[in-house]
Design a protein around this motif. Structure first.
Motif, short mmCIF file in Angstrom:
data_model
loop_
_atom_site.label_atom_id
_atom_site.label_comp_id
_atom_site.label_asym_id
_atom_site.label_seq_id
_atom_site.Cartn_x
_atom_site.Cartn_y
_atom_site.Cartn_z
N PRO A 141 14.89 -0.17 -51.50
CA PRO A 141 14.94 1.13 -51.47
C PRO A 141 15.79 2.31 -52.29
N GLU A 142 17.13 1.49 -52.79
CA GLU A 142 18.34 1.71 -52.92
C GLU A 142 18.74 1.45 -54.12
N GLY A 143 17.73 0.02 -54.85
CA GLY A 143 18.16 -0.81 -55.88
C GLY A 143 18.41 -1.88 -55.56
N HIS A 144 18.50 -2.92 -56.20
CA HIS A 144 19.34 -4.71 -55.90
C HIS A 144 20.35 -3.88 -57.06
N VAL A 145 21.75 -4.35 -56.27
CA VAL A 145 22.81 -5.42 -56.66
C VAL A 145 23.05 -6.50 -56.96
N ASP A 146 22.78 -7.26 -58.58
CA ASP A 146 23.60 -8.17 -58.85
C ASP A 146 24.79 -8.37 -59.26
N GLY A 147 25.33 -9.08 -58.55
CA GLY A 147 27.15 -9.21 -58.84
C GLY A 147 28.04 -7.86 -58.28
N ASN A 193 24.71 0.75 -61.94
CA ASN A 193 23.64 0.71 -62.43
C ASN A 193 22.31 0.88 -60.52
N GLN A 194 22.75 0.67 -59.62
CA GLN A 194 22.14 0.44 -58.49
C GLN A 194 21.18 1.44 -58.62
N ASN A 251 15.12 1.74 -61.98
CA ASN A 251 15.18 -0.65 -62.56
C ASN A 251 14.78 -1.89 -62.21
N ASP A 252 14.34 -1.86 -59.90
CA ASP A 252 13.88 -2.55 -60.40
C ASP A 252 12.15 -2.58 -60.52
N ILE A 253 11.48 -1.52 -60.68
CA ILE A 253 10.51 -1.44 -60.58
C ILE A 253 9.91 -2.61 -61.56
N PRO A 254 9.83 -2.98 -62.20
CA PRO A 254 9.00 -3.78 -63.70
C PRO A 254 9.78 -5.28 -62.70
N PHE A 255 10.30 -5.49 -62.88
CA PHE A 255 10.76 -6.91 -61.96
C PHE A 255 9.20 -7.07 -60.27
N LEU A 256 10.11 -6.05 -59.96
CA LEU A 256 9.01 -6.16 -58.74
C LEU A 256 7.56 -6.51 -59.11
N VAL A 257 7.19 -5.13 -60.36
CA VAL A 257 5.27 -6.07 -60.87
C VAL A 257 5.43 -6.97 -61.46
N GLU A 258 6.28 -8.46 -61.80
CA GLU A 258 6.13 -9.11 -61.90
C GLU A 258 5.75 -10.07 -60.58
N LYS A 259 6.94 -9.87 -59.85
CA LYS A 259 5.96 -10.49 -58.25
C LYS A 259 4.50 -10.36 -58.15
N ILE A 260 3.99 -9.14 -57.76
CA ILE A 260 3.27 -8.97 -56.91
C ILE A 260 2.22 -9.61 -58.11
N LEU A 277 17.22 -3.89 -45.86
CA LEU A 277 17.64 -2.27 -44.37
C LEU A 277 17.87 -0.93 -45.25
N PHE A 278 18.20 -0.65 -44.53
CA PHE A 278 17.99 0.98 -44.80
C PHE A 278 18.66 1.94 -43.75
N TYR A 279 19.63 3.10 -43.79
CA TYR A 279 19.57 4.69 -43.32
C TYR A 279 19.43 5.99 -43.74
N ASP A 280 19.32 5.33 -44.85
CA ASP A 280 18.97 6.94 -45.50
C ASP A 280 17.30 6.84 -45.54
N VAL A 281 16.86 7.60 -45.21
CA VAL A 281 15.11 7.97 -44.93
C VAL A 281 14.57 8.12 -46.45
N ASP A 282 15.80 9.22 -46.94
CA ASP A 282 15.12 9.93 -48.00
C ASP A 282 14.87 9.02 -49.04
N LYS A 283 15.76 7.94 -49.38
CA LYS A 283 16.13 6.66 -50.03
C LYS A 283 14.08 6.13 -50.55
N PHE A 284 14.62 5.57 -48.43
CA PHE A 284 12.95 5.13 -48.43
C PHE A 284 11.97 5.63 -49.07
N LEU A 285 11.86 7.29 -49.33
CA LEU A 285 10.81 8.20 -49.26
C LEU A 285 10.75 7.99 -50.83
N TYR A 286 11.41 8.06 -51.10
CA TYR A 286 12.06 8.35 -52.85
C TYR A 286 11.12 6.89 -53.15
N TYR A 287 11.83 5.87 -52.35
CA TYR A 287 11.06 4.99 -53.69
C TYR A 287 9.98 4.64 -53.43
#
Length: 610
Positions: free
Chosen positions: A151-157, A162-163, A167-176, A187-197
């Motif tokens: 929901p807040e963006g994947h962090v690599d490294g 760039n979180q 940025n993750d949507i194209p990769f998620l589409v590929e996984k599906i 997990l998340f604690y900021d519900v607004d960020k989940f709603l945006y996601y």
């Protein structure tokens, strides 16, 4: 043996699901089976079982998953991480999952190796997309496959600049497209960020009809809450953190507020994200707070009842030999789908509830080794808890001598660096009381990873030693954990402290990389509370324990962390060679001084060793 997508489509109302990890000790494993029997009464639609990095917990994970699916009849999702994992491990896991009647897999990438020279041979998977395609190619549509969402963006490294979930949507589409069937979020604690996601996914034609399950981790202690948010890069709203800071040393208040926080999140999701049909709880193998959230939630407390997923599956004897893979006669009867069971567990009362809160205050590797939640919070195996080798070098440099290594430990004790491979939490203020003694011990080449001073009958609201509810009295024994050269232990420390050891004034555990364990305690009487408190209207609380089983489990992990650290450097470099030398030639030593009325005794004894 049902795919969870099929079960979810038939659900009316909100469902819950739970994540568990394989416990580190045999006693913890046994107690988790009893806990699973109780938590089955919370009516999860499914459970997930974690998988250690590189397949490090594969045998335990498969054993736990098979018990949950076959013996308990709970629809089970087996995690699989694929990078830096032998293809044979993945093949074996999929073969056994099918044999055990498991039809659901959560396909994850896992942490990649630190550099090409540390790649595991015969590893054909660079990403979770590779794993999904492989499962589909080998098993067609037998398995229902879940993927991870962020929901807040994947962090690599270590770079979080760039979180961004976009940025993750194209990769998620590929996984599906590769064959993924559902999404469970980080997990998340900021519900607004989940709603945006959620809105982002709803705007994508390939994702808008895919089942999205938000993942929430209940708040059991402030330290766990803080550590989890850091490791997962989950932001905490300022309002939540500010309130939590006001009572962070009182676990009862932290739990109560945590239940309120998660119920508020669930309420908002229910109101503003009608496509979301359930909540996934990262339980960290604890039950009472999860039960309290469900029991107090008007949205979750009236869930539909799900039938057992225990069809007859022919399961041959397999290679698990550590214990019997069966749930042997629960000691207490289970009243199926009883609302009273939910209330009893959440309140810690009644037939089921009285066993639900004995390990209600976990303390990581210094908690009760009998607890299913004993040890690290994630159950994913030894990890430096850093994002990159570059961050390790930034914190710890490139030590290649005893003096340079001692300086790394002293830098941590001086608050110049935030963590060591063996500890990733800030220093407690009480460490300043013994700081000079710890400096001297480390300069001897005795590297300290944990310690505490003694205190006798201190008020629970004390600024240094205080913890727990008000109007209490707290106590603690001095202890220290050190890596010491084997020759120093054999020729100096043990002979010098013979009187203290023989008379049990001081007790010890020692271990090495090969699993050798030594002690001056009897195996059946090794458990010691080194921190305890007496509070009004409560039993004596003992949040910090040291015993043989916990030391055995930690000893293995502690030595593996030397190797994890060494792998931040090039093979055959001076730092790599030196850290491997420490791994080969040192003991891990845990020392407890039992006279807590003599606050300097531990340190005087150690510093007098010649």
């Amino acid at each position: 043996m049902t795919k969870i997508t099929e079960k979810i489509k038939a659900v009316e109302g909100k469902f819950v699901s739970f994540e568990f990890f394989p416990p580190k000790t045999d006693a913890g494993f046994k107690n988790l089976l009893a806990r699973l029997n109780r938590m089955k009464e919370l009516n999860p639609l499914f459970i997930t079982v974690t998988w250690g990095a590189g397949g490090s917990t594969n045998e335990k994970s498969l054993e736990l998953a098979s018990i949950c699916q076959k013996n308990l009849g709970i629809t089970t999702v087996l995690h699989l991480t694929c990078t830096n994992t032998n293809k044979e491990i993945i093949d074996n896991a999929l073969r056994l999952a099918k044999k055990f009647g498991i039809r659901n897999i959560l396909a994850l990438r896992g942490d990649p190796p630190r550099s090409e020279e540390y790649w595991t041979p015969n590893c054909d998977f660079q990403s979770s997309i590779d794993l999904i395609k492989y499962i589909r190619g080998e098993y067609d549509d037998y398995f229902c496959i879940g993927v991870a969402g962020y929901p807040e963006g994947h962090v690599d490294g270590s770079d979080t600049s760039n979180q961004n979930p976009k940025n993750d949507i194209p990769f998620l589409v590929e996984k599906i497209k590769a064959g993924g069937d559902f999404i469970i979020t980080q997990l998340f604690y900021d519900v607004d960020k989940f709603l945006y996601y959620n809105d982002l996914l709803q705007q994508q034609p390939e994702l808008k009809d895919v089942l999205l399950i938000p993942g929430l981790m209940p708040i059991n202690t402030f330290n766990t809450f803080h550590k989890v948010s850091k490791l997962s890069h989950a932001s905490i709203p300022d309002s939540i953190m500010a309130k939590m800071e006001t009572f962070k040393s009182n676990d009862d208040d932290v739990k109560a507020y945590g239940i309120e926080v998660l119920n508020n999140i669930i309420n908002v999701i229910h109101e503003k994200a009608p496509n979301v049909k359930g909540i996934h709880f990262y339980t960290i193998n604890l039950e009472r707070v999860v039960a309290s959230i469900i029991e107090s939630s008007p949205i979750l407390s009236n869930q539909p009842v799900f039938e057992s997923d225990n069809e007859d599956v022919e399961v041959e004897s397999h290679q698990f030999t550590r214990r019997k893979s069966s749930v042997e006669g629960s000691e207490r009867p289970i009243v199926s789908n009883s609302p009273k069971a939910l209330i009893d567990i959440s309140k810690g009362k009644g037939l089921l509830g009285k066993d639900a809160n004995w390990d209600d205050f976990p303390n990581g590797r210094f908690g009760d080794s009998n607890s299913p939640a004993y040890g690290e919070i994630d159950g994913y195996g030894p990890s430096l808890k850093l994002d990159s080798p570059e961050k390790a070098i930034e914190f710890w440099g490139e030590p290649n001598s005893t003096l340079e290594l001692a300086q790394v430990f002293i830098n941590y004790l001086s608050d110049r660096i935030p963590q060591l491979p063996w500890v990733d939490t800030p220093l407690s203020i009480e460490t300043t009381i013994i700081q000079e003694q710890l400096f001297e011990l480390n300069l001897r080449g005795w590297f300290s990873t944990a310690s505490q001073p003694a205190t006798n009958a201190c008020p629970s609201n004390d600024n240094v030693f205080g913890w727990g509810p008000s109007n209490g009295i707290v106590y603690q024994k001095a202890f220290i954990e050190l890596f010491v050269p084997k020759k120093d232990w054999d020729n100096k420390i043990k002979p010098s402290l013979k009187y203290e050891f023989d008379n049990k004034i001081m007790t010890y555990f020692i271990g090495d990389k090969n699993g050798y364990i030594g002690s001056n305690l009897d195996e059946n009487h090794s458990k010691t509370a080194v921190t305890w408190g007496v509070f009004p209207s409560k039993e004596v609380l003992q949040p910090t324990l040291i015993d043989l089983d916990s030391f055995k489990a930690w000893n293995e992990e502690a030595f593996l962390l030397w190797l994890e650290w060494a792998r931040c450097y090039k093979k055959a470099s001076k730092s790599y060679t030196f850290l491997n030398f420490i791994y080969d030639n040192y003991y891990l030593v845990s020392l407890i001084h039992h006279d807590f009325t003599q606050e300097e005794a531990m340190w005087e004894s150690l510093l007098n060793v010649e």
